[in-house]
Design a protein around this motif. Sequence first.
Motif, mmCIF file in Angstrom:
data_model
loop_
_atom_site.group_PDB
_atom_site.id
_atom_site.type_symbol
_atom_site.label_atom_id
_atom_site.label_comp_id
_atom_site.label_asym_id
_atom_site.label_seq_id
_atom_site.Cartn_x
_atom_site.Cartn_y
_atom_site.Cartn_z
ATOM 1 N N ASN A 172 40.824 46.127 36.633
ATOM 2 C CA ASN A 172 41.783 45.198 37.207
ATOM 3 C C ASN A 172 41.089 43.874 37.476
ATOM 4 O OD1 ASN A 172 43.902 46.979 37.306
ATOM 5 N ND2 ASN A 172 43.354 47.737 39.332
ATOM 6 N N SER A 173 41.817 42.820 37.353
ATOM 7 C CA SER A 173 41.219 41.544 37.732
ATOM 8 C C SER A 173 42.168 40.785 38.643
ATOM 9 C CB SER A 173 40.869 40.719 36.504
ATOM 10 O OG SER A 173 42.024 40.392 35.811
ATOM 11 N N VAL A 174 41.606 40.227 39.678
ATOM 12 C CA VAL A 174 42.388 39.435 40.623
ATOM 13 C C VAL A 174 42.181 37.979 40.245
ATOM 14 C CG1 VAL A 174 42.803 38.910 43.035
ATOM 15 C CG2 VAL A 174 41.869 41.114 42.411
ATOM 16 N N LEU A 175 43.256 37.288 40.093
ATOM 17 C CA LEU A 175 43.169 35.876 39.736
ATOM 18 C C LEU A 175 43.790 35.077 40.872
ATOM 19 C CD1 LEU A 175 42.420 33.823 37.540
ATOM 20 C CD2 LEU A 175 44.691 34.150 36.590
ATOM 21 N N MET A 176 42.936 34.477 41.669
ATOM 22 C CA MET A 176 43.417 33.732 42.827
ATOM 23 C C MET A 176 43.030 32.266 42.705
ATOM 24 S SD MET A 176 42.769 36.234 46.097
ATOM 25 C CE MET A 176 41.035 36.538 45.839
ATOM 26 N N ALA A 177 43.778 31.433 43.375
ATOM 27 C CA ALA A 177 43.442 30.001 43.369
ATOM 28 C C ALA A 177 43.606 29.420 44.757
ATOM 29 C CB ALA A 177 44.314 29.250 42.399
ATOM 30 N N LEU A 178 42.688 28.572 45.078
ATOM 31 C CA LEU A 178 42.762 27.797 46.320
ATOM 32 C C LEU A 178 43.274 26.428 45.906
ATOM 33 C CD1 LEU A 178 41.906 27.011 49.244
ATOM 34 C CD2 LEU A 178 39.635 26.593 48.340
ATOM 35 N N TYR B 100 47.650 34.978 41.410
ATOM 36 C CA TYR B 100 48.395 34.885 40.155
ATOM 37 C C TYR B 100 48.405 36.203 39.382
ATOM 38 C CZ TYR B 100 48.555 29.845 40.813
ATOM 39 O OH TYR B 100 48.813 28.596 41.302
ATOM 40 N N SER B 101 47.739 37.236 39.901
ATOM 41 C CA SER B 101 47.721 38.521 39.201
ATOM 42 C C SER B 101 49.114 39.140 39.242
ATOM 43 C CB SER B 101 46.756 39.488 39.887
ATOM 44 O OG SER B 101 45.511 38.879 40.060
ATOM 45 N N THR C 111 47.547 43.203 40.793
ATOM 46 C CA THR C 111 46.379 43.533 41.607
ATOM 47 C C THR C 111 46.364 42.756 42.923
ATOM 48 O OG1 THR C 111 45.184 43.838 39.532
ATOM 49 C CG2 THR C 111 43.862 43.780 41.535
ATOM 50 N N VAL D 211 37.392 29.104 50.036
ATOM 51 C CA VAL D 211 37.866 30.487 50.053
ATOM 52 C C VAL D 211 36.964 31.312 49.156
ATOM 53 C CG1 VAL D 211 39.765 31.986 49.349
ATOM 54 C CG2 VAL D 211 40.241 29.932 50.634
ATOM 55 N N GLU D 212 36.564 32.448 49.650
ATOM 56 C CA GLU D 212 35.728 33.355 48.857
ATOM 57 C C GLU D 212 36.387 34.718 48.807
ATOM 58 O OE1 GLU D 212 31.852 33.505 50.602
ATOM 59 O OE2 GLU D 212 31.362 31.447 50.027
ATOM 60 N N GLU D 213 36.058 35.501 47.772
ATOM 61 C CA GLU D 213 36.586 36.860 47.697
ATOM 62 C C GLU D 213 35.970 37.684 48.834
ATOM 63 O OE1 GLU D 213 33.956 37.834 43.873
ATOM 64 O OE2 GLU D 213 34.831 39.602 44.803
ATOM 65 N N ILE E 119 37.723 49.349 38.353
ATOM 66 C CA ILE E 119 36.790 48.241 38.554
ATOM 67 C C ILE E 119 37.625 46.985 38.757
ATOM 68 C CG2 ILE E 119 34.976 46.848 37.499
ATOM 69 C CD1 ILE E 119 34.338 49.375 35.779
ATOM 70 N N SER F 259 37.565 43.000 39.207
ATOM 71 C CA SER F 259 36.771 41.774 39.147
ATOM 72 C C SER F 259 37.615 40.626 39.696
ATOM 73 C CB SER F 259 36.339 41.481 37.717
ATOM 74 O OG SER F 259 37.464 41.303 36.919
ATOM 75 N N ASN G 204 38.427 36.521 40.028
ATOM 76 C CA ASN G 204 38.313 35.162 39.522
ATOM 77 C C ASN G 204 38.991 34.253 40.531
ATOM 78 O OD1 ASN G 204 36.920 35.023 37.037
ATOM 79 N ND2 ASN G 204 38.624 36.085 36.051
ATOM 80 N N LEU G 205 38.255 33.322 41.033
ATOM 81 C CA LEU G 205 38.810 32.442 42.051
ATOM 82 C C LEU G 205 38.684 31.000 41.586
ATOM 83 C CD1 LEU G 205 40.085 32.394 44.829
ATOM 84 C CD2 LEU G 205 37.832 32.438 45.824
ATOM 85 N N GLY G 206 39.825 30.400 41.365
ATOM 86 C CA GLY G 206 39.824 29.007 40.929
ATOM 87 C C GLY G 206 40.184 28.083 42.064
ATOM 88 N N GLU H 52 46.917 34.853 33.682
ATOM 89 C CA GLU H 52 46.084 36.036 33.474
ATOM 90 C C GLU H 52 45.741 36.208 32.012
ATOM 91 O OE1 GLU H 52 46.434 39.767 36.138
ATOM 92 O OE2 GLU H 52 48.431 39.116 35.599
#
Lengths: 180, 190
Positions: A47-53, A81-82, A85, A176-178, B46, B48, B50-52, B185
């Motif tokens: 899974n991938s989390v795609l976040m934006a600040l 944006y995921s 997740t 912002v950090e994970e 798993i 992962s 990604n932080l933009g 994504e």
Amino acid sequence: MKKNNSRKLDLYVYLVVLICVFIMFMGTFLSYYVKTNKEKNKNIIHNSVLMALTFNGKEQVNINNIKPGWNDKLEFSVTNYSSDTIGKYKIVLEIITPLSNMVDEFFVYSVESTCDNKDTTNSLINSSDTVIPVVSKELNGGVITPNTTHNYVINFKLNKNNKKYNNTLFSARVRVEEDK
Amino acid sequence: MDDGKTQTILLSIIGIATLLVAIIGATFAWFSITVTGNENASDIVITSNNLGQVSFTDGTVIDLGAIMPGTFTTKTFTVSQTDPSATGKISYNIMLNVKENTLTSASKNEFVHSLKSSGNTNGGTLAVLDKTPVPEKSMIIGSGVIEGYEVHSYEYTIGLNNIDANQNEAQGKVFSGYLSVVLTEDKIGK
């Protein structure tokens, strides 16, 4: 007598071979079991989390020659944006230039937040007036569901008081950090 | 008789050797199963991250009313990874969200917008627009890909070209909208 001994030896050999065959069957069965279990473990979901600040305006608070009664704010949002997740994050209040080397009880920040999704899994970071630290501070606890935006306002203020603040600078920003 | 005894001893040695090998094999299998086998084995997940970061230096809102020919408004913004050690990719779309637009139809394709970009230091993809007519409705005006740690800088310009012709039709027309950046994504390899 010798014939008897020979028969006994033969019996021993047959017994040993029988035991061997049994153990080999056991070994083969166990090996197969191990193999099938290993195959079970091969289901790896990535899974991938795609976040934006997002900052809509300034990213940093700067004040030169601060006076009691001063206030300012930083506005930003965190978006996941995921599509599937949940993301976890923390806000880092980064103190670039502290007001002084010691905390000032009149110099405070507060965090206000809103969410565009009613899913109760979402967890926002909130804080009432808290003394601004002299070093950077992590504000933990942000949990954001897919396709959701958390809006934040961090207010900074120097409450009215009789202290003298001559040529005092203050500078801070947020990132912002994970949150693992 | 001696031959029979020798044969028996040989068979015994072979038998014991086989027994040893079988025991070692079975023991190894047993240890393997206790270490890796799991009757309740479940999927390994798993995750992962990604932080933009998207920063609109001078806001996102564009309000153009009573615009004069030759007048242009500029918005600057950046799209980046937040982690300087990042190695992954982040794809994004730049959107022009239109609330009201009566200028495009009245301007004879002279109401245009442009997007200048820089910062693809690792070979990422930048969005570019060059004096393209502003759409009447909301749409994606460009797409980019951040490769590792890159800071993509954009300068968006929107305005009415000044031409050697009557542009009175554009008088009193308005444009109202805002810019946004949406991360997308990448499902490949998921």
